[in-house]
Design an enzyme around this catalytic site. Structure first.
Site, PDB file in Angstrom:
ATOM      1  N   TYR A  13      31.195  41.631  52.867  1.00  0.00           N
ATOM      2  CA  TYR A  13      32.968  42.621  53.346  1.00  0.00           C
ATOM      3  C   TYR A  13      32.868  43.126  51.660  1.00  0.00           C
ATOM      4  O   TYR A  13      32.535  44.237  51.193  1.00  0.00           O
ATOM      5  CB  TYR A  13      33.851  42.022  53.854  1.00  0.00           C
ATOM      6  CG  TYR A  13      34.337  42.989  53.829  1.00  0.00           C
ATOM      7  CD1 TYR A  13      34.624  44.694  54.178  1.00  0.00           C
ATOM      8  CD2 TYR A  13      35.927  43.455  54.192  1.00  0.00           C
ATOM      9  CE1 TYR A  13      35.529  45.743  54.607  1.00  0.00           C
ATOM     10  CE2 TYR A  13      37.197  44.269  54.405  1.00  0.00           C
ATOM     11  CZ  TYR A  13      37.070  45.846  54.253  1.00  0.00           C
ATOM     12  OH  TYR A  13      37.808  46.033  54.556  1.00  0.00           O
ATOM     13  N   SER A 127      43.739  36.657  45.479  1.00  0.00           N
ATOM     14  CA  SER A 127      44.303  36.987  46.606  1.00  0.00           C
ATOM     15  C   SER A 127      45.862  37.222  46.281  1.00  0.00           C
ATOM     16  O   SER A 127      46.579  35.896  45.818  1.00  0.00           O
ATOM     17  CB  SER A 127      44.582  36.000  47.736  1.00  0.00           C
ATOM     18  OG  SER A 127      45.388  36.521  48.901  1.00  0.00           O
ATOM     19  N   TYR A 152      43.118  26.826  52.204  1.00  0.00           N
ATOM     20  CA  TYR A 152      42.622  28.359  51.681  1.00  0.00           C
ATOM     21  C   TYR A 152      43.681  29.123  50.979  1.00  0.00           C
ATOM     22  O   TYR A 152      43.263  29.340  49.847  1.00  0.00           O
ATOM     23  CB  TYR A 152      42.703  29.640  53.191  1.00  0.00           C
ATOM     24  CG  TYR A 152      42.215  30.687  52.399  1.00  0.00           C
ATOM     25  CD1 TYR A 152      41.345  31.542  51.560  1.00  0.00           C
ATOM     26  CD2 TYR A 152      43.135  31.668  51.864  1.00  0.00           C
ATOM     27  CE1 TYR A 152      41.058  32.764  51.233  1.00  0.00           C
ATOM     28  CE2 TYR A 152      43.486  33.063  51.535  1.00  0.00           C
ATOM     29  CZ  TYR A 152      42.153  33.619  51.066  1.00  0.00           C
ATOM     30  OH  TYR A 152      41.615  34.724  51.177  1.00  0.00           O
ATOM     31  N   LYS A 156      43.089  29.789  45.876  1.00  0.00           N
ATOM     32  CA  LYS A 156      42.428  30.739  45.564  1.00  0.00           C
ATOM     33  C   LYS A 156      43.277  29.779  43.976  1.00  0.00           C
ATOM     34  O   LYS A 156      43.496  30.237  42.776  1.00  0.00           O
ATOM     35  CB  LYS A 156      42.952  31.725  46.169  1.00  0.00           C
ATOM     36  CG  LYS A 156      42.246  32.296  47.372  1.00  0.00           C
ATOM     37  CD  LYS A 156      41.155  32.378  46.508  1.00  0.00           C
ATOM     38  CE  LYS A 156      40.337  33.572  47.546  1.00  0.00           C
ATOM     39  NZ  LYS A 156      38.978  33.273  47.376  1.00  0.00           N
ATOM     40  N   ASN A 201      40.041  37.469  62.568  1.00  0.00           N
ATOM     41  CA  ASN A 201      41.364  36.675  62.688  1.00  0.00           C
ATOM     42  C   ASN A 201      42.626  38.694  62.177  1.00  0.00           C
ATOM     43  O   ASN A 201      44.218  37.987  62.335  1.00  0.00           O
ATOM     44  CB  ASN A 201      41.786  35.898  61.554  1.00  0.00           C
ATOM     45  CG  ASN A 201      41.112  34.375  62.166  1.00  0.00           C
ATOM     46  OD1 ASN A 201      41.637  33.968  62.403  1.00  0.00           O
ATOM     47  ND2 ASN A 201      39.620  34.663  61.222  1.00  0.00           N
ATOM     48  N   LEU A 203      44.110  41.996  61.060  1.00  0.00           N
ATOM     49  CA  LEU A 203      44.466  42.746  61.838  1.00  0.00           C
ATOM     50  C   LEU A 203      43.219  43.833  62.418  1.00  0.00           C
ATOM     51  O   LEU A 203      43.266  44.131  63.005  1.00  0.00           O
ATOM     52  CB  LEU A 203      46.061  43.460  61.519  1.00  0.00           C
ATOM     53  CG  LEU A 203      46.827  44.260  62.225  1.00  0.00           C
ATOM     54  CD1 LEU A 203      47.531  44.310  63.333  1.00  0.00           C
ATOM     55  CD2 LEU A 203      47.804  45.264  61.129  1.00  0.00           C
TER      56      LEU A 203
HETATM   57  C1  UD1 Z   1      46.160  36.282  54.595  1.00  0.00           C
HETATM   58  C2  UD1 Z   1      46.288  36.462  53.640  1.00  0.00           C
HETATM   59  C3  UD1 Z   1      45.293  36.891  52.988  1.00  0.00           C
HETATM   60  C4  UD1 Z   1      44.082  36.412  52.906  1.00  0.00           C
HETATM   61  C5  UD1 Z   1      43.510  37.073  54.341  1.00  0.00           C
HETATM   62  C6  UD1 Z   1      42.448  36.498  54.980  1.00  0.00           C
HETATM   63  C7  UD1 Z   1      48.471  35.961  53.163  1.00  0.00           C
HETATM   64  C8  UD1 Z   1      50.075  36.514  52.742  1.00  0.00           C
HETATM   65  N1  UD1 Z   1      47.537  37.314  53.179  1.00  0.00           N
HETATM   66  O1  UD1 Z   1      46.252  38.145  55.097  1.00  0.00           O
HETATM   67  O2  UD1 Z   1      45.412  36.036  51.104  1.00  0.00           O
HETATM   68  O3  UD1 Z   1      43.183  36.868  52.150  1.00  0.00           O
HETATM   69  O4  UD1 Z   1      44.506  36.220  55.385  1.00  0.00           O
HETATM   70  O5  UD1 Z   1      41.863  36.705  55.826  1.00  0.00           O
HETATM   71  O6  UD1 Z   1      48.219  35.077  52.759  1.00  0.00           O
HETATM   72  N2  UD1 Z   1      48.302  40.363  62.426  1.00  0.00           N
HETATM   73  C9  UD1 Z   1      49.091  40.790  64.510  1.00  0.00           C
HETATM   74  N3  UD1 Z   1      47.544  40.738  65.224  1.00  0.00           N
HETATM   75  C10 UD1 Z   1      46.724  39.904  65.234  1.00  0.00           C
HETATM   76  C11 UD1 Z   1      46.471  40.024  63.583  1.00  0.00           C
HETATM   77  C12 UD1 Z   1      47.460  39.656  62.226  1.00  0.00           C
HETATM   78  O7  UD1 Z   1      49.994  40.985  64.492  1.00  0.00           O
HETATM   79  O8  UD1 Z   1      45.610  40.109  66.014  1.00  0.00           O
HETATM   80  C13 UD1 Z   1      49.734  40.675  61.782  1.00  0.00           C
HETATM   81  C14 UD1 Z   1      50.060  39.757  61.490  1.00  0.00           C
HETATM   82  O9  UD1 Z   1      51.045  38.708  62.060  1.00  0.00           O
HETATM   83  C15 UD1 Z   1      50.605  39.749  59.849  1.00  0.00           C
HETATM   84  C16 UD1 Z   1      49.373  41.311  59.489  1.00  0.00           C
HETATM   85  O10 UD1 Z   1      48.991  41.292  60.779  1.00  0.00           O
HETATM   86  O11 UD1 Z   1      51.447  40.443  59.498  1.00  0.00           O
HETATM   87  C17 UD1 Z   1      48.236  40.884  58.898  1.00  0.00           C
HETATM   88  O12 UD1 Z   1      47.253  39.909  59.230  1.00  0.00           O
HETATM   89  P1  UD1 Z   1      46.005  39.298  58.598  1.00  0.00           P
HETATM   90  O13 UD1 Z   1      44.614  41.239  58.125  1.00  0.00           O
HETATM   91  O14 UD1 Z   1      45.522  38.284  59.108  1.00  0.00           O
HETATM   92  O15 UD1 Z   1      46.128  39.762  57.027  1.00  0.00           O
HETATM   93  P2  UD1 Z   1      46.937  38.564  56.158  1.00  0.00           P
HETATM   94  O16 UD1 Z   1      47.530  37.559  57.056  1.00  0.00           O
HETATM   95  O17 UD1 Z   1      48.325  38.939  55.322  1.00  0.00           O
END
Ligand code: UD1
Length: 342
Positions: A13, A127, A152, A156, A201, A203
């Site tokens: 990506y 990260s 993970y 880093k 995984n 958002l």
């Molecule tokens: C995490 C890590 C980041 C890593 C990334 C790789 C932290 C702070 N961040 O990002 O370093 O590179 O994963 O995968 O540890 N959400 C929902 N529904 C969903 C998916 C996500 O509500 O189906 C929410 C999550 O709860 C979060 C936000 O969206 O609040 C972002 O989530 P996501 O895109 O998974 O990224 P991080 O968890 O921030």
């Protein structure tokens, strides 16, 4: 002659977007990727966008002998951008050794070869996870590193330590670690983008797949956080903007020939957006509704983090430029292209 840059994980990506920006800036690119989480199709995308097809070698950089063969084949290599790594937080909890082996051994092998073959410059994909939940926001590079929440995240942190220690022992080594916040979106041409393996995984791919009808509903993890609308806050950074920061970092490493050292920069927009804000902005700019449901918090999630980008702005001379609106639209255009939606 153009400077030759190795991009590990370059069909992935962020790697593919960075290959595009490097080529656009006049670099020659060679990609190494084992295609464990990407496909060679991104080479077609890179070629369509830039008119240049980068050299590609498919192998695993955990294979030291194979990596030696590679370095012998490309003696003019000037610098490395190291993306190749596993990145799924949840999977790393279930399979920690898989993460430690892959993410650490690959870096150790690269550093060994950099020493042997005299390639002193590397940009490393780090990260914001290294900060955990920071006390002060926006988070600066001076914020303390917290105990990692996942294997993970730990890889880093350990990789940054390996790089710091290596700089002390190898006087020629020059390192820039880039601490990404949340990279999202796709190239404006929709010719390259994110290709999550299985159920996403993260958002934004989940939002776009839900909008495209591949997933019945998005689960919003938590609306009871101490944030303005109760959902968690992150700093979502456009992937093409992020890619450009790597080109700037490479220029900086290649220009300061006699200044070895370890530098690290936050790469974000400087602005926090909540999960619900992302969903609503997506709906607004695309006109496509996203079926979502509020559920409980996701284990290990932090409440809020966004970047202080002053150091990257001043020292690298780089700034995120694309709005959240345009970035979400680019993510949707990519998803539509993947699914054949008009
Ligand atoms: C995490 C890590 C980041 C890593 C990334 C790789 C932290 C702070 N961040 O990002 O370093 O590179 O994963 O995968 O540890 N959400 C929902 N529904 C969903 C998916 C996500 O509500 O189906 C929410 C999550 O709860 C979060 C936000 O969206 O609040 C972002 O989530 P996501 O895109 O998974 O990224 P991080 O968890 O921030």
């Amino acid at each position: 002659m153009k400077d030759l840059i190795l991009v590990t994980g370059g069909t992935g990506y962020i790697g593919s977007h960075t290959a595009v920006e490097l080529i656009n800036e006049g670099y020659e690119v060679v990609i190494v990727d084992n295609l464990s989480n990407s496909t060679a199709d991104s080479l077609d995308g890179i070629e369509k966008i830039t008119g240049v097809r980068p050299a590609f070698e498919q192998f695993d950089i955990c294979d030291k002998q194979r990596l030696d063969v590679f370095f012998e084949k490309y003696p003019s290599l000037k610098a490395i951008i190291h993306f190749a790594a596993f990145k799924a937080v949840g999977e790393s909890v279930d399979f920690p050794l898989k993460y430690y082996r892959n993410n650490l051994v690959s870096l150790v092998n690269l550093l060994d070869c950099m020493h042997t073959y005299k390639v002193p410059s590397i940009v490393f994909s780090s990260s914001c996870t290294v900060y955990g939940q920071p006390k002060d926001l926006p988070v600066t590079e001076d914020a303390p590193i917290q105990i990692a929440e996942s294997p993970y995240g730990n890889t880093k942190q350990i990789c940054e330590e390996i790089l710091r220690d290596s700089v002390r022992s190898m006087p020629e080594l020059k390192v820039i670690a880039l601490r990404y916040f949340n990279p999202i979106g796709a190239h404006p041409t929709a010719l390259i983008g994110e290709l999550p393996n299985g159920i996403p995984n993260n958002l934004v791919p989940f939002v776009t797949q839900t909008a495209a009808g591949l997933r019945p509903e998005l689960r919003v993890f938590g609306d009871d956080y101490p944030t303005p609308d109760g959902s968690a806050v992150r700093d979502y950074i456009n992937v093409a903007d992020l890619a450009k920061a790597h080109v700037t970092a490479i220029g900086r490493l290649l220009n300061k020939a006699n200044e070895p050292g370890f530098e690290f920069f936050n790469l974000g927009t400087g602005r926090g957006s909540s999960v619900l804000e992302v969903v609503k902005t997506f709906e607004k700019v695309t006109g496509v509704p996203v079926n979502y449901k509020i559920v409980g918090r996701r284990a290990g999630d932090i409440i809020a983090v966004w970047a202080d980008t002053t150091k990257a702005n001043k020292v690298l001379g780089w700034k995120a430029e694309t709005s959240l609106e345009d970035t979400l639209l680019s993510a949707w255009n990519w998803e539509k292209k993947l699914r054949g939606i008009k």
